[in-house]
Motif scaffolding. Structure first.
Motif, PDB file in Angstrom:
ATOM      1  N   LYS A 288       0.947  -1.117  -0.203  1.00  0.00           N
ATOM      2  CA  LYS A 288       0.056  -0.130   0.161  1.00  0.00           C
ATOM      3  C   LYS A 288       0.858   1.222  -0.024  1.00  0.00           C
ATOM      4  O   LYS A 288       0.223   2.260   0.015  1.00  0.00           O
ATOM      5  N   ARG A 289       2.115   1.051   0.098  1.00  0.00           N
ATOM      6  CA  ARG A 289       3.116   2.272   0.012  1.00  0.00           C
ATOM      7  C   ARG A 289       4.223   2.125  -1.084  1.00  0.00           C
ATOM      8  O   ARG A 289       5.194   2.673  -1.267  1.00  0.00           O
ATOM      9  N   VAL A 290       3.892   1.269  -2.070  1.00  0.00           N
ATOM     10  CA  VAL A 290       4.434   0.868  -3.205  1.00  0.00           C
ATOM     11  C   VAL A 290       3.901   1.239  -4.579  1.00  0.00           C
ATOM     12  O   VAL A 290       2.652   0.888  -4.723  1.00  0.00           O
ATOM     13  N   ILE A 291       4.510   2.108  -5.598  1.00  0.00           N
ATOM     14  CA  ILE A 291       3.833   2.432  -6.606  1.00  0.00           C
ATOM     15  C   ILE A 291       4.454   2.034  -7.734  1.00  0.00           C
ATOM     16  O   ILE A 291       5.750   1.995  -8.228  1.00  0.00           O
ATOM     17  N   PHE A 292       3.624   1.672  -8.948  1.00  0.00           N
ATOM     18  CA  PHE A 292       4.294   1.339 -10.186  1.00  0.00           C
ATOM     19  C   PHE A 292       4.678   2.371 -11.075  1.00  0.00           C
ATOM     20  O   PHE A 292       4.034   3.371 -11.027  1.00  0.00           O
ATOM     21  N   GLY A 293       5.806   2.309 -11.824  1.00  0.00           N
ATOM     22  CA  GLY A 293       6.409   3.292 -12.632  1.00  0.00           C
ATOM     23  C   GLY A 293       7.022   2.680 -13.802  1.00  0.00           C
ATOM     24  O   GLY A 293       7.834   1.895 -13.396  1.00  0.00           O
ATOM     25  N   SER A 294       7.000   3.306 -14.993  1.00  0.00           N
ATOM     26  CA  SER A 294       7.821   2.737 -16.224  1.00  0.00           C
ATOM     27  C   SER A 294       9.309   3.315 -16.379  1.00  0.00           C
ATOM     28  O   SER A 294       9.920   2.571 -16.782  1.00  0.00           O
ATOM     29  N   ASP A 295       9.190   4.544 -16.134  1.00  0.00           N
ATOM     30  CA  ASP A 295      10.143   5.654 -16.206  1.00  0.00           C
ATOM     31  C   ASP A 295      10.278   5.611 -17.673  1.00  0.00           C
ATOM     32  O   ASP A 295      11.673   5.729 -18.417  1.00  0.00           O
ATOM     33  N   TRP A 296       9.229   5.736 -18.372  1.00  0.00           N
ATOM     34  CA  TRP A 296       9.441   5.990 -19.859  1.00  0.00           C
ATOM     35  C   TRP A 296       9.694   7.125 -20.134  1.00  0.00           C
ATOM     36  O   TRP A 296       9.143   8.150 -19.386  1.00  0.00           O
ATOM     37  N   PRO A 297      10.661   7.543 -21.103  1.00  0.00           N
ATOM     38  CA  PRO A 297      11.100   6.656 -22.267  1.00  0.00           C
ATOM     39  C   PRO A 297      12.712   6.257 -21.670  1.00  0.00           C
ATOM     40  O   PRO A 297      13.306   5.673 -22.426  1.00  0.00           O
ATOM     41  N   VAL A 298      13.118   6.722 -20.402  1.00  0.00           N
ATOM     42  CA  VAL A 298      14.402   6.449 -20.169  1.00  0.00           C
ATOM     43  C   VAL A 298      14.349   4.826 -20.344  1.00  0.00           C
ATOM     44  O   VAL A 298      15.639   4.292 -20.323  1.00  0.00           O
ATOM     45  N   CYS A 299      13.406   4.200 -19.863  1.00  0.00           N
ATOM     46  CA  CYS A 299      13.694   2.486 -19.916  1.00  0.00           C
ATOM     47  C   CYS A 299      13.910   2.019 -20.910  1.00  0.00           C
ATOM     48  O   CYS A 299      14.435   0.981 -21.335  1.00  0.00           O
ATOM     49  N   ASN A 300      13.709   2.796 -22.317  1.00  0.00           N
ATOM     50  CA  ASN A 300      13.918   2.316 -23.508  1.00  0.00           C
ATOM     51  C   ASN A 300      15.594   2.230 -23.744  1.00  0.00           C
ATOM     52  O   ASN A 300      16.040   1.271 -24.730  1.00  0.00           O
ATOM     53  N   VAL A 301      16.540   3.157 -23.111  1.00  0.00           N
ATOM     54  CA  VAL A 301      17.826   3.102 -23.320  1.00  0.00           C
ATOM     55  C   VAL A 301      18.647   1.801 -22.935  1.00  0.00           C
ATOM     56  O   VAL A 301      19.204   1.412 -23.660  1.00  0.00           O
ATOM     57  N   ASP A 306      14.889  -6.212 -27.960  1.00  0.00           N
ATOM     58  CA  ASP A 306      14.219  -7.028 -28.941  1.00  0.00           C
ATOM     59  C   ASP A 306      12.929  -7.032 -28.421  1.00  0.00           C
ATOM     60  O   ASP A 306      12.067  -8.180 -28.708  1.00  0.00           O
ATOM     61  N   ALA A 307      12.394  -6.284 -27.600  1.00  0.00           N
ATOM     62  CA  ALA A 307      11.155  -6.144 -27.010  1.00  0.00           C
ATOM     63  C   ALA A 307      10.719  -4.883 -26.655  1.00  0.00           C
ATOM     64  O   ALA A 307      11.343  -3.821 -26.596  1.00  0.00           O
ATOM     65  N   THR A 308       9.380  -4.602 -26.211  1.00  0.00           N
ATOM     66  CA  THR A 308       8.813  -3.331 -25.521  1.00  0.00           C
ATOM     67  C   THR A 308       9.374  -3.028 -24.080  1.00  0.00           C
ATOM     68  O   THR A 308       8.673  -3.850 -23.455  1.00  0.00           O
ATOM     69  N   PRO A 309      10.430  -2.214 -24.062  1.00  0.00           N
ATOM     70  CA  PRO A 309      10.630  -2.293 -22.321  1.00  0.00           C
ATOM     71  C   PRO A 309       9.430  -2.004 -21.514  1.00  0.00           C
ATOM     72  O   PRO A 309       9.526  -2.499 -20.316  1.00  0.00           O
ATOM     73  N   PHE A 310       8.503  -1.084 -21.899  1.00  0.00           N
ATOM     74  CA  PHE A 310       7.266  -0.853 -20.869  1.00  0.00           C
ATOM     75  C   PHE A 310       6.523  -2.256 -20.615  1.00  0.00           C
ATOM     76  O   PHE A 310       6.347  -2.420 -19.463  1.00  0.00           O
ATOM     77  N   SER A 311       6.328  -3.027 -21.793  1.00  0.00           N
ATOM     78  CA  SER A 311       5.526  -4.222 -21.412  1.00  0.00           C
ATOM     79  C   SER A 311       6.395  -5.174 -20.812  1.00  0.00           C
ATOM     80  O   SER A 311       5.684  -5.998 -19.979  1.00  0.00           O
ATOM     81  N   ILE A 312       7.848  -5.417 -21.122  1.00  0.00           N
ATOM     82  CA  ILE A 312       8.703  -6.017 -20.334  1.00  0.00           C
ATOM     83  C   ILE A 312       8.461  -6.009 -18.714  1.00  0.00           C
ATOM     84  O   ILE A 312       8.630  -6.852 -17.637  1.00  0.00           O
ATOM     85  N   TRP A 313       8.441  -4.601 -18.424  1.00  0.00           N
ATOM     86  CA  TRP A 313       8.658  -4.179 -17.001  1.00  0.00           C
ATOM     87  C   TRP A 313       7.310  -4.382 -16.529  1.00  0.00           C
ATOM     88  O   TRP A 313       7.141  -4.696 -15.150  1.00  0.00           O
ATOM     89  N   VAL A 314       6.115  -4.236 -17.003  1.00  0.00           N
ATOM     90  CA  VAL A 314       4.705  -4.708 -16.595  1.00  0.00           C
ATOM     91  C   VAL A 314       4.706  -6.081 -16.206  1.00  0.00           C
ATOM     92  O   VAL A 314       4.286  -6.465 -15.394  1.00  0.00           O
ATOM     93  N   GLY A 315       5.296  -6.909 -17.327  1.00  0.00           N
ATOM     94  CA  GLY A 315       5.426  -8.471 -16.658  1.00  0.00           C
ATOM     95  C   GLY A 315       6.463  -8.761 -15.611  1.00  0.00           C
ATOM     96  O   GLY A 315       6.112  -9.723 -14.819  1.00  0.00           O
ATOM     97  N   VAL A 316       7.471  -8.045 -15.330  1.00  0.00           N
ATOM     98  CA  VAL A 316       8.351  -8.250 -14.262  1.00  0.00           C
ATOM     99  C   VAL A 316       7.607  -7.937 -12.944  1.00  0.00           C
ATOM    100  O   VAL A 316       7.493  -8.659 -12.124  1.00  0.00           O
ATOM    101  N   VAL A 317       7.074  -6.531 -13.058  1.00  0.00           N
ATOM    102  CA  VAL A 317       6.484  -6.244 -11.595  1.00  0.00           C
ATOM    103  C   VAL A 317       5.115  -7.320 -11.586  1.00  0.00           C
ATOM    104  O   VAL A 317       4.994  -7.497 -10.198  1.00  0.00           O
TER     105      VAL A 317
END
Length: 345
Positions: A288-301, A306-317
């Motif tokens: 209840k004190r942890v928040i999802f964030g993608s850090d887009w577009p920095v996550c792309n760097v 070979d995949a979409t970093p945003f989607s990979i991170w969603v899967g990881v979380v």
């Protein structure tokens, strides 16, 4: 179960006019981020299928976080030395006004602006007035907090000089009294001592809300096996434990790709790599004190090429939550905590 919808608590945007070294001193020519990144680009990037999910989550909205615009040496003319930060606000005003389309306007739920936290309090007061005038009433309503990067202050003496011995703490108390949150861009070298002192003697309603970015940028190359933990991992855990004890403090589960020892691929088990850190954060802060964030577009760097970093991170979380916390708390991480921390309507 995978999220049906989410709020992305950490994205960055800039138009073509700011895609250069004049607007961002860190944006050197030829680097991957030196081009426009708009909400329309972000929404396209969210369409890739997340790992181990049955369908794409719907992005309810985003929190925009300031992009470290270039600043001149402070002078008496605030509008001149902070001109780029004012241009950033104007860009956001255009989004709210609909210049970038109705969807961009509707998805922009909250804004975290830069503020001159290291300057004397009268300058901060002048900045808040100038920022509000530049934003206009509709955009200002979406300003939920401010950020001032501290992650470059690796030496304890430098950190104390800026945060403890200067006007920083009084400025944070001012933000708290005005109902704003403060996003903290720190690394694992910083502790929670200053945070606790900011809340000391302040009434509950006026305490500033702290939102820690990117797991406080740990070193994911550290050994974490019980009995063989590297000193860096131990220090990071101790710092997180201290910070979690501070009231009204949240942590963003974000920014991991930038700290991994090597660039992952779509087949890399990123969840296994970051699990010891995520496990400690979830244990200290609670879902209840942890928040999802993608850090887009920095996550792309440094994210998978070979995949979409945003989607990979969603899967990881998603994998981490299914393994580490109860299912009934998952949606808190995906959206509920962001709503509370940023006071979204």
């Amino acid at each position: 179960m995978p999220p049906i919808s989410l709020i992305d608590s950490h994205i960055h945007l800039w138009p073509s006019t700011a895609s250069n070294e004049d607007a961002h001193s860190w944006m050197t020519p030829g680097m991957p981020l030196a081009k426009p990144h708009l909400l329309s680009d972000y929404l396209i990037a969210t369409q890739g299928k997340a790992t181990n999910t049955a369908s794409n989550p719907t992005v309810e909205g985003v929190i925009y976080v300031e992009t470290d615009r270039a600043l001149l040496t402070p002078t008496s003319d605030l509008s001149t030395w902070a001109a780029e930060a004012l241009k950033e606000i104007t860009f956001l005003r255009y989004i709210v006004s609909g210049d970038y389309g109705p969807e961009a306007n509707s998805k922009l739920l909250g804004i975290v602006l830069w503020a001159p936290m290291d300057q004397p309090t009268p300058i901060l007061l002048a900045w808040l007035k100038l920022a509000e005038q530049t934003a206009g009433p509709d955009t200002w309503k979406r300003v939920k907090g401010f950020r001032f990067l501290l992650q470059g202050l690796r030496e304890e003496a430098n950190f104390r000089e800026v945060v403890v011995e200067g006007p920083f703490i009084e400025n944070l108390k001012l933000l708290g009294r005005r109902g704003f949150s403060f996003d903290i861009g720190v690394d694992q070298h910083s502790s929670g001592e200053a945070m606790r002192s900011i809340h000391a003697g302040v009434e509950e309603a006026e305490k500033v809300t702290f939102i820690l970015n990117h797991l406080c940028k740990p070193d994911f190359s550290n050994r974490t096996e019980p009995g063989y933990e590297d000193e860096g991992f131990v220090r990071w855990k101790q710092a997180m434990t201290k910070m979690a004890k501070c009231e009204k403090t949240y942590m963003k589960l974000s920014g991991a790709f930038s700290e991994l020892p090597s660039t992952p691929t779509a087949q890399t088990d990123v969840a296994a790599q970051v699990e010891p850190w995520a496990k400690h954060v979830l244990a200290c802060f609670g879902a209840k004190r942890v928040i999802f964030g993608s850090d887009w577009p920095v996550c792309n760097v440094n994210g998978p090429k070979d995949a979409t970093p945003f989607s990979i991170w969603v899967g990881v979380v998603d994998q981490l939550l299914r393994k580490l916390v109860l299912q009934e708390t998952h949606q808190d991480v995906w959206s509920g905590t962001a709503r509370k921390a940023y006071r979204l309507q």
